[in-house]
Design an enzyme around this catalytic site. Structure first.
Site, PDB file in Angstrom:
ATOM      1  CD  GLU A 115      -3.550  -1.363   2.159  1.00 14.23           C
ATOM      2  OE1 GLU A 115      -3.332   0.200   2.281  1.00 14.23           O
ATOM      3  OE2 GLU A 115      -3.620  -2.548   2.385  1.00 14.23           O
ATOM      4  CE  LYS A 130      -3.678 -11.513   7.586  1.00 13.34           C
ATOM      5  NZ  LYS A 130      -3.000 -10.768   6.349  1.00 13.34           N
TER       6      LYS A 130
HETATM    7  N1  HSE Z   1      -1.724  -6.921   3.211  1.00 13.34           N
HETATM    8  C1  HSE Z   1      -2.063  -8.350   3.566  1.00 13.34           C
HETATM    9  C2  HSE Z   1      -0.711  -9.062   2.606  1.00 13.34           C
HETATM   10  C3  HSE Z   1      -3.583  -8.717   2.464  1.00 13.34           C
HETATM   11  O1  HSE Z   1       0.157  -8.184   2.232  1.00 13.34           O
HETATM   12  O2  HSE Z   1      -0.628  -9.950   3.265  1.00 13.34           O
HETATM   13  C4  HSE Z   1      -4.514  -8.284   4.051  1.00 13.34           C
HETATM   14  O3  HSE Z   1      -4.630  -9.092   5.478  1.00 13.34           O
END
Ligand code: HSE
Length: 339
Positions: free
Chosen positions: A212, A227
Site C-alpha cells: 500500500e 492475524k
Molecule cells: N496486506 C495483507 C497482506 C493482506 O499483504 O498479506 C490483507 O490482510
C-alpha cells in the site's frame, strides 16, 4: 430459505471482489443449495446503493469504477452510509469488508454489533475488531444466537480457520507457525531473487499495487500480528489481544543479511508463531527446501497437532477475488446450516 438478502459494507478491493464473486457464482449456488444471493445494499465510506428488490453486481462495479462512488447507481444510489444502511433495508446477512482499523476496530465493530443485536449473521474480512475485541465480539454473537464467520481475515484464500475447525476436529492443535503476510513475503522473496535493497523492493511492490502507499501495517508486522491474535483465539482458544503479540517487522532487513543467509542455505521470512508459550511475529531464518520456502504473495501455515502430526496449508494471502473466495465460503457455510 430460498433467498439470502445481503448487505455488503465496504466497497474497496475486497468488497468489489465479493460483488464479482457473487456475480460469477450465484447461479451455481442457486443450483446447488437452492438459495438466491441478493445484494440489497452495498456501501462504501460515503455512499451506497440500496434496493429491496436486489442490485446488479456488474452495474455496482461499473458505477464505482466510472464515478468513484455508489451515489450515481441508477435509481437506487444515495448518500446514506455507515450504520444507517442497516436501518433502511431488510436483510439476513451482513458481509463486512471495511478497512482494518487497529486503533479502535471501527467502523467494523459497531456495524457488526448492530447486526448481531438485530439477530443477523455476519461474515467479515476485517482484522481490527477481531484482534482487539475477539471475546467480546463472539460473546455478543453467541448471546444473540447468530453466526460470526471470519475465514477471510487470516491468509486470504489460504484455508485455515474453517480448515482447523472442520477438517482437524479429531486433533488437538498445539501451535501454528507460518507466513501470514503476502506483501512482506513478496518483498523478501524479491530481495532474495534480485539481490535488491529493501527500499527499492518496497517501491517496486508499491508500483505493482502489492504494497500500500502507506505500507506500515504490512512491513512493521502489524497485519501479521493481528492475524496471530485471531488464530490464537479462534483455533487455540487463547484469550489474547493485539498488545500480547511481540512484533518485529522487516524494514531493517538488509540485502546483505539476505545474501549471507542464502549462502548458508537459508531464507529470511517474516514468521508468525502462535502457541500457548509464544505469540510472536519476527523475521527468522528458514531452510530453503522447507515448507516455509514459499515465494511471492503466498501465505503458509504449519499446524502442529497431536494425532495428525503436522499439516501445512498454502494459498494466496491477499488479492481481491482470492479474499472474496474465503468470504463466499463463509456465506455458503451459513446457508448450509439453514437448509
Ligand atoms: N496486506 C495483507 C497482506 C493482506 O499483504 O498479506 C490483507 O490482510
Amino acid at each position: 430459505m430460498n433467498e439470502l438478502k445481503i448487505i455488503l459494507m465496504g466497497f474497496g478491493a475486497v468488497g468489489k471482489g465479493v460483488a464479482k464473486a457473487i456475480s460469477v457464482k450465484k447461479d451455481n449456488i442457486k443450483e446447488k443449495y437452492g438459495v438466491t444471493l441478493k445484494l440489497v445494499a452495498v456501501a462504501d465510506s460515503s455512499s451506497s446503493a440500496i434496493s429491496e428488490s436486489g442490485l446488479d453486481e456488474d452495474l455496482l462495479l461499473k458505477t464505482k469504477e466510472t464515478s468513484g462512488n455508489l451515489a450515481s447507481y441508477p435509481e437506487f444510489g444515495s448518500k446514506i452510509n455507515g450504520e444507517e444502511v442497516l436501518d433502511v433495508v431488510e436483510y439476513d446477512l451482513l458481509v463486512e469488508a471495511t478497512p482494518t482499523n487497529i486503533n479502535d476496530g471501527e467502523p467494523a465493530k459497531s456495524l457488526t454489533l448492530k447486526a448481531f443485536n438485530s439477530k443477523k449473521d455476519v461474515v467479515t474480512s476485517n482484522k481490527g475488531h477481531l484482534a482487539l475485541f475477539f471475546s467480546e465480539m463472539n460473546e455478543v454473537a453467541e448471546k444473540n444466537n447468530v453466526q460470526f464467520k471470519y475465514e477471510a481475515s487470516v491468509g486470504g484464500a489460504m484455508p485455515i480457520i474453517n480448515f482447523a475447525e472442520e477438517t482437524l476436529p479429531s486433533s488437538k492443535i498445539s501451535s501454528i507457525i507460518g507466513i501470514l503476510n503476502g506483501t512482506t513475503n513478496y518483498i523478501l522473496s524479491r530481495m532474495t531473487s534480485e539481490g535488491s535493497s529493501y527500499k527499492n523492493t518496497l517501491q517496486e511492490s508499491q508500483q505493482l499495487g502489492i504494497a500500500e502507499t502507506d505500507p506500515t501495517q504490512d512491513v512493521e508486522g502489524i497485519d501479521a500480528a493481528c492475524k496471530t491474535v485471531i488464530l490464537a483465539n479462534s483455533i487455540l482458544g487463547i484469550d489474547a489481544t493485539y498488545s500480547d503479540v511481540e512484533v518485529v517487522g522487516i524494514s531493517k532487513i538488509t540485502s546483505e543479511a539476505i545474501q549471507l543467509a542464502d549462502k548458508e542455505g537459508y531464507l529470511i521470512k517474516l514468521i508468525a508463531e502462535v502457541s500457548k508459550d509464544a505469540l510472536k511475529v519476527s523475521p527468522r531464518l528458514v531452510k530453503k527446501n522447507s515448507p516455509y520456502a514459499v515465494d511471492g504473495t503466498l501465505n503458509m501455515a504449519t499446524i502442529k497437532t497431536d494425532l495428525a502430526d503436522e499439516v501445512t496449508v498454502v494459498g494466496k494471502g491477499a488479492g481481491s477475488l482470492e479474499t472474496a473466495s474465503a468470504m463466499l465460503t463463509d456465506v455458503i457455510n451459513i446457508i448450509k446450516t439453514k437448509n
